[in-house]
Structures are given as structure tokens and as C-alpha cells.
Design a protein around this motif. Structure first.
Motif, PDB file in Angstrom:
ATOM      1  N   HIS A  16      57.116  11.840  53.765  1.00  0.00           N
ATOM      2  CA  HIS A  16      56.877  13.278  53.656  1.00  0.00           C
ATOM      3  C   HIS A  16      57.864  14.022  54.563  1.00  0.00           C
ATOM      4  O   HIS A  16      58.488  15.012  54.144  1.00  0.00           O
ATOM      5  CB  HIS A  16      55.424  13.576  54.043  1.00  0.00           C
ATOM      6  N   ILE A  17      58.039  13.546  55.789  1.00  0.00           N
ATOM      7  CA  ILE A  17      59.018  14.133  56.709  1.00  0.00           C
ATOM      8  C   ILE A  17      60.427  14.026  56.123  1.00  0.00           C
ATOM      9  O   ILE A  17      61.190  14.993  56.124  1.00  0.00           O
ATOM     10  CB  ILE A  17      58.956  13.453  58.093  1.00  0.00           C
ATOM     11  N   ALA A  18      60.768  12.836  55.613  1.00  0.00           N
ATOM     12  CA  ALA A  18      62.113  12.628  55.062  1.00  0.00           C
ATOM     13  C   ALA A  18      62.389  13.572  53.898  1.00  0.00           C
ATOM     14  O   ALA A  18      63.503  14.100  53.770  1.00  0.00           O
ATOM     15  CB  ALA A  18      62.294  11.172  54.632  1.00  0.00           C
ATOM     16  N   LEU A  19      61.406  13.807  53.054  1.00  0.00           N
ATOM     17  CA  LEU A  19      61.596  14.732  51.934  1.00  0.00           C
ATOM     18  C   LEU A  19      61.908  16.140  52.439  1.00  0.00           C
ATOM     19  O   LEU A  19      62.752  16.835  51.870  1.00  0.00           O
ATOM     20  CB  LEU A  19      60.359  14.737  51.034  1.00  0.00           C
ATOM     21  N   ASP A 141      64.252   6.589  62.832  1.00  0.00           N
ATOM     22  CA  ASP A 141      63.606   7.487  63.788  1.00  0.00           C
ATOM     23  C   ASP A 141      62.336   8.092  63.193  1.00  0.00           C
ATOM     24  O   ASP A 141      61.322   8.233  63.887  1.00  0.00           O
ATOM     25  CB  ASP A 141      64.572   8.601  64.199  1.00  0.00           C
ATOM     26  N   ILE A 142      62.393   8.417  61.923  1.00  0.00           N
ATOM     27  CA  ILE A 142      61.219   8.972  61.249  1.00  0.00           C
ATOM     28  C   ILE A 142      60.099   7.940  61.241  1.00  0.00           C
ATOM     29  O   ILE A 142      58.943   8.253  61.542  1.00  0.00           O
ATOM     30  CB  ILE A 142      61.570   9.427  59.815  1.00  0.00           C
ATOM     31  N   ALA A 174      60.179  18.406  67.860  1.00  0.00           N
ATOM     32  CA  ALA A 174      60.929  19.662  67.797  1.00  0.00           C
ATOM     33  C   ALA A 174      61.659  19.839  66.468  1.00  0.00           C
ATOM     34  O   ALA A 174      62.188  20.925  66.197  1.00  0.00           O
ATOM     35  CB  ALA A 174      61.933  19.723  68.953  1.00  0.00           C
ATOM     36  N   ARG A 175      61.690  18.819  65.633  1.00  0.00           N
ATOM     37  CA  ARG A 175      62.424  18.904  64.368  1.00  0.00           C
ATOM     38  C   ARG A 175      61.628  19.731  63.354  1.00  0.00           C
ATOM     39  O   ARG A 175      60.438  19.500  63.147  1.00  0.00           O
ATOM     40  CB  ARG A 175      62.703  17.510  63.804  1.00  0.00           C
ATOM     41  N   ALA A 177      61.450  19.628  60.153  1.00  0.00           N
ATOM     42  CA  ALA A 177      60.808  18.837  59.091  1.00  0.00           C
ATOM     43  C   ALA A 177      59.511  18.203  59.584  1.00  0.00           C
ATOM     44  O   ALA A 177      58.548  18.083  58.822  1.00  0.00           O
ATOM     45  CB  ALA A 177      61.761  17.756  58.580  1.00  0.00           C
ATOM     46  N   VAL A 178      59.480  17.797  60.838  1.00  0.00           N
ATOM     47  CA  VAL A 178      58.264  17.211  61.419  1.00  0.00           C
ATOM     48  C   VAL A 178      57.202  18.296  61.574  1.00  0.00           C
ATOM     49  O   VAL A 178      56.038  18.103  61.190  1.00  0.00           O
ATOM     50  CB  VAL A 178      58.575  16.527  62.770  1.00  0.00           C
ATOM     51  N   ILE A 179      57.602  19.424  62.110  1.00  0.00           N
ATOM     52  CA  ILE A 179      56.668  20.541  62.296  1.00  0.00           C
ATOM     53  C   ILE A 179      56.065  20.951  60.950  1.00  0.00           C
ATOM     54  O   ILE A 179      54.851  21.125  60.825  1.00  0.00           O
ATOM     55  CB  ILE A 179      57.389  21.740  62.962  1.00  0.00           C
ATOM     56  N   LYS A 180      56.907  21.084  59.939  1.00  0.00           N
ATOM     57  CA  LYS A 180      56.446  21.498  58.607  1.00  0.00           C
ATOM     58  C   LYS A 180      55.485  20.470  58.013  1.00  0.00           C
ATOM     59  O   LYS A 180      54.443  20.830  57.445  1.00  0.00           O
ATOM     60  CB  LYS A 180      57.641  21.691  57.682  1.00  0.00           C
ATOM     61  N   THR A 181      55.808  19.183  58.139  1.00  0.00           N
ATOM     62  CA  THR A 181      54.955  18.140  57.571  1.00  0.00           C
ATOM     63  C   THR A 181      53.591  18.119  58.255  1.00  0.00           C
ATOM     64  O   THR A 181      52.556  18.034  57.578  1.00  0.00           O
ATOM     65  CB  THR A 181      55.640  16.765  57.684  1.00  0.00           C
ATOM     66  N   ILE A 182      53.581  18.186  59.571  1.00  0.00           N
ATOM     67  CA  ILE A 182      52.302  18.190  60.296  1.00  0.00           C
ATOM     68  C   ILE A 182      51.479  19.410  59.904  1.00  0.00           C
ATOM     69  O   ILE A 182      50.264  19.311  59.686  1.00  0.00           O
ATOM     70  CB  ILE A 182      52.531  18.119  61.818  1.00  0.00           C
TER      71      ILE A 182
END
Length: 196
Positions: A16-19, A141-142, A174-175, A177-182
Motif C-alpha cells: 500500500h505504501i509502495a503504491l 525499507d518499506i 516522515a515520508r 506515502a507512509v503518512i498517507k497510507t497510515i
């Protein structure tokens, strides 16, 4: 067309993060592990193993975190999620993902001592590098982030025990994509994610 079947907070968070990292257009299908959505007849037709993640690629099924991450990175090289032109760095990323899937992920089910030992090894392997493959952010890393995000409360270690892992975690948090996925996975009704 890409469709990700995911369960909030589960291993499917990594793809999900990678997408989001690659900026692809995709649909999602949220499933609940608590209500055994992955064990329904309809889902078992898609993945007989009865687990997420599943990525449908124009209707074709791809499963397993490492396989999906590898596909997304190779399909979208412009995102830079796999070291390009460096076969050894690419192999290191795949090696890390294999290690995370085979040794680190199952360690939680083996008890607190085994889990702490696995993460101590991750700390040693990560060393002082910013990213798993040296100075290059990658799919490894993901994968590492998602596993640590899920287990850090269980580990219950004093601050400073895993400094390289904690610094990696902070960089990942802080990325965008991570913030959005969470944020997305936190809003799925009936699910509660671990505290960040």
C-alpha cells in the motif's frame, strides 16, 4: 488496472505504501482479518492461501509482500524503489526482503526473546546506514518499516536499544506515502492501528 486487497495494519501495508510512493492509480479492497474476510469463498477464489496482500494486475493475481514490492519497483523504475544499474545493490534489497519475511516476521510468534533477538540482528545489519541498501531508499525499507511499525510496542525496549532501527523508523514516518497510507488505513471502520 491495479487493485490491492489489504487488511489495515497487516503486511499488506507495505505494498500500500509502495503504491503511494510510485504514484500509481489503483483501487483498494479492504478486508477484515477479525471477521475472517480472507477466508470467504469469494476471496479464496482469488487467493487460496487466504491471506493478504493480493495485487490484481489487470485481473491477474500476485501475492506475497516481496513479490508485489519487486513487481511495483520494476514496473515503475522512475520511482527509484529498486537500485537501477547495480545488480549487487538490487540483490541486497531482495536479500533483505527475504530475510525479513523468513526470519524477522515470524519471530513475533516465537515469543518476546526470539523477537528481540531478531531485531537485534536487524540493528546490527542496518548499522549506521540511513537506508537498508546504503544511501538508496528502496522497497526493502518499506518492508522493514512495516514490520517494525507493527512490532515496536510488543518489543517494549528502552529508548536507545535499537538506534539505527529507530532512526530508520523516524525517517520512514516522515515520508508522505507512509503518512498517507497510515491515514487511509486508520479510517477503515472497525480497525485500530498501533500508535505511531
Amino acid at each position: 488496472m491495479l487493485t490491492l486487497y489489504f487488511a489495515p495494519g497487516s503486511s499488506s501495508m507495505a505494498p500500500h505504501i509502495a503504491l503511494h510512493e510510485i504514484g500509481a492509480t489503483f483501487d483498494t479492497r479492504s478486508l477484515s482479518l477479525a471477521t475472517k474476510d480472507t477466508r470467504t469463498a469469494d476471496f479464496l477464489k482469488i487467493n487460496p492461501a487466504g491471506k493478504v496482500p493480493v495485487l490484481l494486475i489487470d485481473g491477474r493475481v500476485l501475492t506475497e509482500v516481496a513479490g508485489i514490492l519487486f513487481y511495483l519497483a520494476r514496473r515503475h523504475p522512475e520511482a527509484g524503489l529498486l537500485p537501477a544499474g547495480d545488480i549487487e545493490a538490487e540483490a541486497q534489497a531482495v536479500s533483505w526482503m527475504s530475510y525479513l519475511a523468513s526470519a524477522v516476521h515470524p519471530s513475533r510468534g516465537q515469543g518476546l526473546d526470539a523477537c528481540r533477538a531478531a531485531w537485534t540482528t536487524v540493528e546490527q545489519r542496518l548499522g549506521g546506514r540511513d537506508w537498508v541498501v546504503g544511501d538508496r531508499y528502496s522497497i526493502a525499507d518499506i518492508h522493514l518499516f512495516r514490520l517494525y511499525w507493527r512490532v515496536r510496542g510488543f518489543l517494549d525496549l528502552p529508548a536507545g536499544t535499537l538506534p539505527a532501527v529507530e532512526a530508520h523508523y523516524a525517517r520512514m514516518m516522515a515520508r508522505p506515502a507512509v503518512i498517507k497510507t497510515i491515514e487511509i488505513e486508520s479510517k477503515v471502520a472497525g480497525h485500530s492501528l498501533p500508535a505511531a
